[in-house]
Design a protein around this motif. Structure first.
Motif, mmCIF file in Angstrom:
data_model
loop_
_atom_site.group_PDB
_atom_site.id
_atom_site.type_symbol
_atom_site.label_atom_id
_atom_site.label_comp_id
_atom_site.label_asym_id
_atom_site.label_seq_id
_atom_site.Cartn_x
_atom_site.Cartn_y
_atom_site.Cartn_z
ATOM 1 N N THR A 155 89.613 -6.708 3.398
ATOM 2 C CA THR A 155 90.374 -7.753 2.721
ATOM 3 C C THR A 155 90.405 -7.560 1.209
ATOM 4 O O THR A 155 91.280 -8.086 0.537
ATOM 5 C CB THR A 155 89.817 -9.148 3.046
ATOM 6 O OG1 THR A 155 88.437 -9.203 2.667
ATOM 7 C CG2 THR A 155 89.974 -9.458 4.525
ATOM 8 N N SER A 156 89.438 -6.820 0.673
ATOM 9 C CA SER A 156 89.471 -6.495 -0.757
ATOM 10 C C SER A 156 88.714 -5.194 -0.993
ATOM 11 O O SER A 156 87.783 -4.859 -0.257
ATOM 12 C CB SER A 156 88.882 -7.621 -1.616
ATOM 13 O OG SER A 156 87.495 -7.729 -1.432
ATOM 14 N N VAL A 168 93.289 -1.813 1.562
ATOM 15 C CA VAL A 168 93.301 -3.249 1.858
ATOM 16 C C VAL A 168 94.264 -3.467 3.025
ATOM 17 O O VAL A 168 95.390 -2.974 3.022
ATOM 18 C CB VAL A 168 93.712 -4.075 0.623
ATOM 19 C CG1 VAL A 168 93.930 -5.538 0.995
ATOM 20 C CG2 VAL A 168 92.663 -3.950 -0.469
ATOM 21 N N LYS A 219 80.238 -7.895 2.856
ATOM 22 C CA LYS A 219 80.427 -6.992 1.720
ATOM 23 C C LYS A 219 79.672 -5.698 1.971
ATOM 24 O O LYS A 219 78.618 -5.699 2.604
ATOM 25 C CB LYS A 219 79.924 -7.641 0.436
ATOM 26 C CG LYS A 219 80.703 -8.865 0.039
ATOM 27 C CD LYS A 219 80.117 -9.495 -1.202
ATOM 28 C CE LYS A 219 80.853 -10.782 -1.518
ATOM 29 N NZ LYS A 219 80.228 -11.502 -2.616
ATOM 30 N N GLU A 252 85.178 -5.853 0.919
ATOM 31 C CA GLU A 252 84.917 -7.047 1.712
ATOM 32 C C GLU A 252 85.720 -6.871 2.994
ATOM 33 O O GLU A 252 86.909 -6.520 2.948
ATOM 34 C CB GLU A 252 85.339 -8.326 1.002
ATOM 35 C CG GLU A 252 84.984 -9.557 1.834
ATOM 36 C CD GLU A 252 85.231 -10.860 1.107
ATOM 37 O OE1 GLU A 252 86.222 -11.530 1.449
ATOM 38 O OE2 GLU A 252 84.442 -11.191 0.208
ATOM 39 N N THR A 299 92.078 2.165 -3.678
ATOM 40 C CA THR A 299 91.777 0.776 -3.314
ATOM 41 C C THR A 299 92.997 0.043 -2.756
ATOM 42 O O THR A 299 92.888 -0.689 -1.780
ATOM 43 C CB THR A 299 91.209 -0.008 -4.507
ATOM 44 O OG1 THR A 299 92.121 0.085 -5.608
ATOM 45 C CG2 THR A 299 89.846 0.524 -4.913
ATOM 46 N N ASP A 300 94.162 0.250 -3.348
ATOM 47 C CA ASP A 300 95.343 -0.491 -2.911
ATOM 48 C C ASP A 300 95.841 -0.065 -1.533
ATOM 49 O O ASP A 300 96.505 -0.832 -0.847
ATOM 50 C CB ASP A 300 96.472 -0.385 -3.940
ATOM 51 C CG ASP A 300 96.924 1.041 -4.202
ATOM 52 O OD1 ASP A 300 96.171 1.986 -3.929
ATOM 53 O OD2 ASP A 300 98.058 1.203 -4.689
ATOM 54 N N SER A 307 87.530 -2.692 -4.533
ATOM 55 C CA SER A 307 87.526 -2.473 -5.982
ATOM 56 C C SER A 307 86.557 -1.346 -6.307
ATOM 57 O O SER A 307 85.663 -1.019 -5.519
ATOM 58 C CB SER A 307 87.128 -3.752 -6.718
ATOM 59 O OG SER A 307 85.833 -4.171 -6.329
#
Length: 111
Positions: free
Chosen positions: A20-21, A61, A46, A36, A57-58, A23
């Motif tokens: 979901t995330s 997700v 986490k 996450e 990262t993008d 970074s």
């Protein structure tokens, strides 16, 4: 290679979750991402993952992954890791995430 029996294997809680995330984990000693992951009825957890050679990262997700949920929490730099994302380790420690080829329900057990 050490052999294990079925009882040993059945203790491992490998489940599917959706990232979901993601970074950049600046505080980690080796390049890594903070993730996450939503495991449905098993909650959001986490972790960190050293997957920076292959993934941005993008683009991760929304990706589903397989992780072990029943290891004890582990301190990694300034965060507590709550699961272990699984991947195949290629040349030069290039990690390729293990994921289902079809979108499935978060929390399903791998067996």
């Amino acid at each position: 290679m050490n052999e294990i029996n079925w009882s040993d294997f059945s203790k491992i809680e490998m489940r599917v979750g959706t990232i979901t995330s993601a970074s950049i984990f600046k505080e980690a000693k080796k390049p890594a991402y903070k993730l996450e992951i939503d495991f449905g009825e098993y909650g959001r957890r986490k972790t960190s993952a050293q997957i920076t050679k292959r993934y941005q990262t993008d683009e991760i997700v929304g990706k589903q992954v397989v992780a072990v949920l029943n290891f004890p929490p582990k301190q990694i730099a300034n965060m507590m890791s709550e699961c272990l994302v699984l991947g195949a380790i290629g040349e030069d420690n290039d990690v390729i995430l293990i994921n289902p080829d079809t979108k499935i329900k978060n929390g399903l057990k791998i067996g």
